[in-house]
Design a protein around this motif. Sequence first.
Motif, short mmCIF file in Angstrom:
data_model
loop_
_atom_site.label_atom_id
_atom_site.label_comp_id
_atom_site.label_asym_id
_atom_site.label_seq_id
_atom_site.Cartn_x
_atom_site.Cartn_y
_atom_site.Cartn_z
N LEU A 284 0.56 -0.87 0.07
CA LEU A 284 0.03 -0.01 0.56
C LEU A 284 1.05 1.27 0.37
O LEU A 284 0.09 2.23 0.28
CB LEU A 284 -0.98 0.01 0.91
N GLY A 285 2.36 1.55 -0.25
CA GLY A 285 2.98 1.66 0.13
C GLY A 285 3.38 2.92 1.47
O GLY A 285 3.51 3.76 1.01
N ARG A 286 2.97 2.12 2.21
CA ARG A 286 3.06 2.59 3.55
C ARG A 286 4.53 2.17 4.98
O ARG A 286 4.45 1.00 3.85
CB ARG A 286 1.71 2.72 4.84
N THR A 287 4.73 2.79 5.38
CA THR A 287 6.30 2.06 6.27
C THR A 287 5.63 0.94 7.13
O THR A 287 4.85 1.48 7.91
CB THR A 287 7.48 3.25 6.45
N ALA A 288 6.12 0.05 7.53
CA ALA A 288 5.46 -1.02 8.77
C ALA A 288 7.07 -1.62 9.11
O ALA A 288 7.63 -2.17 8.93
CB ALA A 288 4.90 -2.10 7.43
N ILE A 289 6.44 -1.06 10.19
CA ILE A 289 7.58 -1.65 11.11
C ILE A 289 6.85 -2.37 12.04
O ILE A 289 6.47 -2.30 13.73
CB ILE A 289 8.49 -0.35 12.53
N LEU A 290 7.46 -4.07 12.37
CA LEU A 290 6.15 -4.79 12.63
C LEU A 290 7.82 -5.83 13.78
O LEU A 290 8.63 -6.07 12.78
CB LEU A 290 5.65 -5.63 12.12
N SER A 291 6.84 -6.31 14.63
CA SER A 291 8.06 -7.45 15.64
C SER A 291 6.71 -8.29 16.18
O SER A 291 5.54 -8.03 16.83
CB SER A 291 8.69 -6.12 16.36
#
Length: 69
Positions: free
Chosen positions: A62-69
């Motif tokens: 979707l063109g968004r940043t994803a910082i996942l943990s």
Amino acid sequence: MNGKVALVTGVARGQGHSHALHLAKEGADIIGIDRLTDEPTIHYPLATADDLNETRALIQKLGRTAILS
């Protein structure tokens, strides 16, 4: 939501996954956490690393940043 950052818990699947994708569609970048290790006191399987990676890929698509943990 453009320019905003949303913190989402339970991001790998279920409601957290759904909310993260909705917020990303609305323009938010996502910081998300989930518990991926089974606990003996929880009697159903928890999310997996594959679930988390799928959520990350969909948010990034979707063109968004994803910082996942």
